[in-house]
Scaffold this motif. Structure first.
Motif, PDB file in Angstrom:
ATOM      1  N   THR A 122       0.961  -1.184  -0.015  1.00  0.00           N
ATOM      2  CA  THR A 122       0.258   0.064   0.089  1.00  0.00           C
ATOM      3  C   THR A 122       0.798   1.366   0.047  1.00  0.00           C
ATOM      4  O   THR A 122       1.651   1.632   1.014  1.00  0.00           O
ATOM      5  N   GLU A 123       1.039   1.912  -1.277  1.00  0.00           N
ATOM      6  CA  GLU A 123       2.152   2.948  -1.442  1.00  0.00           C
ATOM      7  C   GLU A 123       1.656   3.795  -2.358  1.00  0.00           C
ATOM      8  O   GLU A 123       1.244   3.418  -3.427  1.00  0.00           O
ATOM      9  N   GLN A 124       2.286   5.073  -2.252  1.00  0.00           N
ATOM     10  CA  GLN A 124       1.860   5.813  -3.521  1.00  0.00           C
ATOM     11  C   GLN A 124       2.168   5.321  -4.704  1.00  0.00           C
ATOM     12  O   GLN A 124       3.366   4.732  -4.829  1.00  0.00           O
ATOM     13  N   GLY A 175      -0.455   8.435   2.797  1.00  0.00           N
ATOM     14  CA  GLY A 175      -1.227   7.159   2.425  1.00  0.00           C
ATOM     15  C   GLY A 175      -0.466   6.001   2.508  1.00  0.00           C
ATOM     16  O   GLY A 175      -1.015   4.784   2.585  1.00  0.00           O
ATOM     17  N   THR A 176       0.880   6.260   2.119  1.00  0.00           N
ATOM     18  CA  THR A 176       1.729   4.852   2.313  1.00  0.00           C
ATOM     19  C   THR A 176       1.922   4.412   3.653  1.00  0.00           C
ATOM     20  O   THR A 176       1.989   4.988   4.720  1.00  0.00           O
ATOM     21  N   SER A 223       3.128   4.315  10.477  1.00  0.00           N
ATOM     22  CA  SER A 223       3.070   4.718   9.207  1.00  0.00           C
ATOM     23  C   SER A 223       1.886   5.872   9.021  1.00  0.00           C
ATOM     24  O   SER A 223       2.331   7.041   8.339  1.00  0.00           O
ATOM     25  N   LEU A 224       0.616   5.734   9.502  1.00  0.00           N
ATOM     26  CA  LEU A 224      -0.271   6.547   9.307  1.00  0.00           C
ATOM     27  C   LEU A 224      -0.009   7.894  10.042  1.00  0.00           C
ATOM     28  O   LEU A 224      -0.136   8.968   9.651  1.00  0.00           O
ATOM     29  N   GLY A 253      -2.320   7.108  -9.941  1.00  0.00           N
ATOM     30  CA  GLY A 253      -2.089   5.589  -9.665  1.00  0.00           C
ATOM     31  C   GLY A 253      -2.759   5.347  -8.271  1.00  0.00           C
ATOM     32  O   GLY A 253      -2.456   6.373  -7.300  1.00  0.00           O
ATOM     33  N   LEU A 254      -3.225   4.202  -7.877  1.00  0.00           N
ATOM     34  CA  LEU A 254      -3.817   3.923  -6.751  1.00  0.00           C
ATOM     35  C   LEU A 254      -2.797   3.438  -5.596  1.00  0.00           C
ATOM     36  O   LEU A 254      -1.906   2.929  -6.065  1.00  0.00           O
ATOM     37  N   LEU A 255      -3.032   3.815  -4.413  1.00  0.00           N
ATOM     38  CA  LEU A 255      -2.103   3.319  -3.337  1.00  0.00           C
ATOM     39  C   LEU A 255      -2.238   1.846  -3.280  1.00  0.00           C
ATOM     40  O   LEU A 255      -0.981   1.348  -3.052  1.00  0.00           O
TER      41      LEU A 255
END
Lengths: 248, 248, 248, 248, 248, 248
Positions: E28-30, E76-77, F95-96, E35-37
């Motif tokens: 789950t990363e930029q 968001g990452t 992370s968040l 592009g979607l996370l």
């Protein structure tokens, strides 16, 4: 019968009659202006040892530091990381299992411990399932009980202290230590009489919400007499519950 | 002054006068046919609390389970993995540091703990150097002392028990618990009078070499009177040493 | 015979004659103005390999970084957390046990390692007791020895350097590396001639007390000739001790 | 310039001119009937030290045990759990960062290490992002390079050994140790001349597929002369690559 | 057939026919401005589920957070420490092994995961060799495959996007999510059209080099049509490869 | 709004309006003869995403494997050790936090997760108190809520299924997945109609007590219609509760 006051041949003999043991577990954390830092370890220790003496149960050493990060804003509080507490409780359990114990009853004195105790028990069962508890280790059953949830105790707390029982630094728990240690009495100006209530987040937030450490309680109501009643009630309930657990 | 018998405002007040605390540390492990499983936790606890009362020092809760894997062949022994013990001691230390304690004096009752205590202290200093003890944490100094190494105590042990002191389940340590708990006396046929001596490897090997758990000792010589002498001597030495440590 | 200079069939053959191995263990840490950062790993490596060659023993790879947090104030020092060192030593031991090794002799070159080595050995025995070393793993015996404690060596150090041996960056240890690497000689103005002595706490405190890294020593006395005497003495003692350990 | 053969003032001086260091990293694992168990640690050590001497770079101590679980079916192999290797490499890196190093170049000798080295570097960067590397720690850059991937080396391997280079216990790597240690030569009947090839899973499976430990190789072709060529080529490429990395 | 959409009796039945499972694993990363996370978890999930449906394979739940520390400069990452990822993947694997699975095929969507996945597989094999996977656990084989390395896929990517494929936030991966979620389309001004290329170090450095998160790519070329082609190609290749792996 | 379906600039924009996020958390474990293994991850995911869409909240990726050791006797169950789950949840949270999130709302679908989620939150707060969450990290507040405890939901469950709701593989939770995935319907002969009730210990004990995996439930009552009612009720309650939490 206390494990740490016994010799190993006495434990050997006990294991021929029972595979069950009670382990008092609590914390070392602030309990408001007049409560003892050791309150949550002392209460289950007092109750368990009394029950053990009366009914011949074995009582293990007290696990005396627990999950108290939210009290870290008050001097004297000591806390374990959850992962440390799980590791230590699992080591205790695996040691006892090697000797043949199959029933561990954790008598808890601190609400903040409940979740981590439960996670630690999951970890012990995990070791059973995945074989990490060692070969030839008997299956294990644990139960965890807060002393104030023993049959009839909560009702007695409410009856003794219909107003100002609160949820931290309660007159009930302080009564138990006053009963067990009648010479130890702290005095302080307490204001407001009944402490505020609210949620618990981190330590800084806790200190802001609860400036003297109490939550919802008026511990000045505590008395040795109330403590005696609570201990008597709790001991009776514990004996019944533990006997059923040990026999299951 | 005992931390767990104090309120947080009392610890706050103490910290204005001293940044030093004594923490008794021991184990829960077999001590031969007539010694208590709790011997190694009880001895430093007895000595530290007496010293704390006499000289006004703060004594922390007792770290009561330690490094006892080699005694796991005897029922009732509980042991921590070294990594667990290091994690738990470090959590205790980091908690105390947050409150401003800068001098931790670990009074130890178990030879088998010495190495892991030392490793744990290294871990605490590592946290200082690498900043993991938290920002703005004051520097820390620890010392670890076995009670029998306090000034004059070893000599007194030898004088009281010139033959059969041995190294595990010794008449000296059992005298201390007999003195503190005069009603608790275990009896057993002990043979040979003086236990064998030798090295320590794993638990199975230990049980084979030392069938009743003693090493080199004749604990039947233990007496409350000897215990009193030992405690008195140890308390005096501890007060001197701790005062110097706290002031350094 | 060195493990890392052998083929696997050679180790297979060795295991038919012996289950014992020597593992040099040291550190990478400052040793004052003229000592090598590798001194504490090199000394046991030099001694162990010489002994292994003379007597046909197997010498493992050198565990070359250890417990050196207190030297972190000096450039080049590398340190492991105690928990990392325990994990790594246990991995080495469990690997060797899978092949059938039952006697691990750790020849140590760094006083600061002693406690953590001992804790690691406890951890290895714990794995035996609790079955985590793997099924069908033979029982293990470890011993740990500092090279300067081998029979006669300490006496020889004192005889060679009656003044200024000290306890860190000693002329004895530097003599050994000078003997093994005669071309490597560092020069520096050293003042005072004999370094101060005192306790060891964290890295910042260490640097303040011991500004050039030495404790109590005058390493300018070191010489290849003294190193040769020390190595010769140590090798002879090591062969005797290891033979007895392997045969026990 | 080798870190473990330097004094701390020399490292201090080096840091004034460069923040970069090469760390040889390998393994201790079987290398077939005639290869050394230390091959994968020795090759990068030989190349890095030669390059360091020629170009004035600093070379750290060798990380000499790595990821070798798949070779555990062959005597003498020592392996770390991946989590241990990550912890140890991170401790090395965090120590070096405290002294001001900002560029760590890991020269690797073992294909099986590649993934865990990369995971460890991720862990080091994680410590940067999350502040766990300590306050005021300079940013870090790592690179990891297998010696056989240095510019021109792979081509030379293929040219020297067009048939039977294989992928484990290769004539190339054995040539390098033969060149560095001309007196060390193992002999064995090797059959088939070229070992089988295939995938790698766990240790038992590996031993079944590759009964003498080789994969696809004919190491009898190894020679000191080929080793010299390989080292010369690798050293030149390493110097170029490291200079660029250090300067970036 | 998806594990999380099945009942346990269905898995029981499946295990009578196959011991193999595909586990999608990503991050789950930029993924740049459009592009979607979730791109790197979604791509293998889409491909694996389609393949599982077509060929009757079992597809496990998606391991949806991975090694993304270098993207932590973008909101968001979410990232795991490598040691956490190894622990979690090993727990998944040990659970599946208890049920009888012997072939774990990890279909990966994130280049940054490759090393840690490989380290985790090493850890699983380590548990086999050292018995920590539990008694009576069948041997395990794992393979890890990036979806873009499935037969023919890389070639198709290059054919579809001869310019601006790049290596992060590529038009290929974004095409796949556009195909699977045709309603989800992000818009942004992207400049420069093709992002810069370069190395990857820590998160701060990454953000400086790649200000909008892309590396070398022009994701505006992405289209559902291209996504369909890629998925079709990947599914066919995955079925072939997984069948061979399951049967080996 | 779903995090994994968003681009990083969208999360950047969201953070300017809110610091709060919902994270669905569940498990992958048997749910009786006709329940899905993914039930406990799917239910909170379905409810949270619906609520997020309706009210504009951000919903994180689903934490889809949890504490399920007691279900390990049934094929397909995957479980994490408690310490792994705490480590992974803490990594997600840290992370968040780096991006500025200050309110984490964990919407849970599995009773067995409750304790470990709570322990993990304690661990996150510990990181705040002890500075391990990183410098300049904003304070964090977490809450954890089981979907069936959202306002009015438990009452609705009882109303819909007055008999046979039970506590595992309940008609309520299975209704939710039937509603979300109307095409997925499992069939099996279920006997007895209502499963037995009792305590939970380890996996073997669980399988003996609950042979088909259900506890006290009759899941054949489940229907898409009931699922719709439950989701509608839960979504409304979640929006209210989350808004209050985010605003506090």
């Amino acid at each position: 019968m206390q494990l740490h006051m016994s010799s190993w041949p006495e434990i050997d003999a006990y294991l021929k009659t029972s595979k069950a043991i009670i382990i008092p577990i609590g914390s070392t954390e602030q309990h408001g202006p007049i409560g003892l830092l050791g309150t949550d370890a002392l209460c289950p220790e007092i109750i368990a040892r009394r029950a053990g003496d009366e009914a011949g149960f074995l009582v293990g050493p007290t696990f005396n530091v627990g999950q108290s990060q939210h009290h870290m804003g008050f001097a004297g509080t000591i806390t374990l990381r959850p992962s440390t507490m799980i590791a230590a409780m699992t080591d205790w359990a695996n040691s006892l299992r090697r000797h043949g114990f199959e029933r561990l009853y954790w008598l808890n004195g601190h609400g903040g411990n409940v979740a981590t105790i439960s996670a630690a028990i999951t970890s012990m069962y995990h070791d059973t399932t995945f074989g990490e508890a060692g070969a030839n280790t008997p299956p294990l059953r644990c139960m965890s009980r807060n002393w104030w949830e023993l049959a009839g105790v909560h009702e007695l707390c409410r009856q003794l202290f219909p107003v100002g029982e609160g949820s931290h630094a309660t007159p009930s728990e302080i009564s138990i230590t006053r009963y067990a240690f009648p010479d130890v009495e702290k005095r302080a100006d307490i204001s407001p009489k009944i402490a505020p209530v609210g949620p618990i987040f981190d330590a800084d937030d806790f200190r802001r919400r609860y400036p003297d450490g109490r939550i919802g309680s008026d511990p000045t109501q505590a008395s040795p007499e109330a403590g005696e009643k609570l201990v008597t009630k709790a001991v009776r309930a514990l004996i019944n519950e533990f006997q059923a657990f040990a026999a299951a």
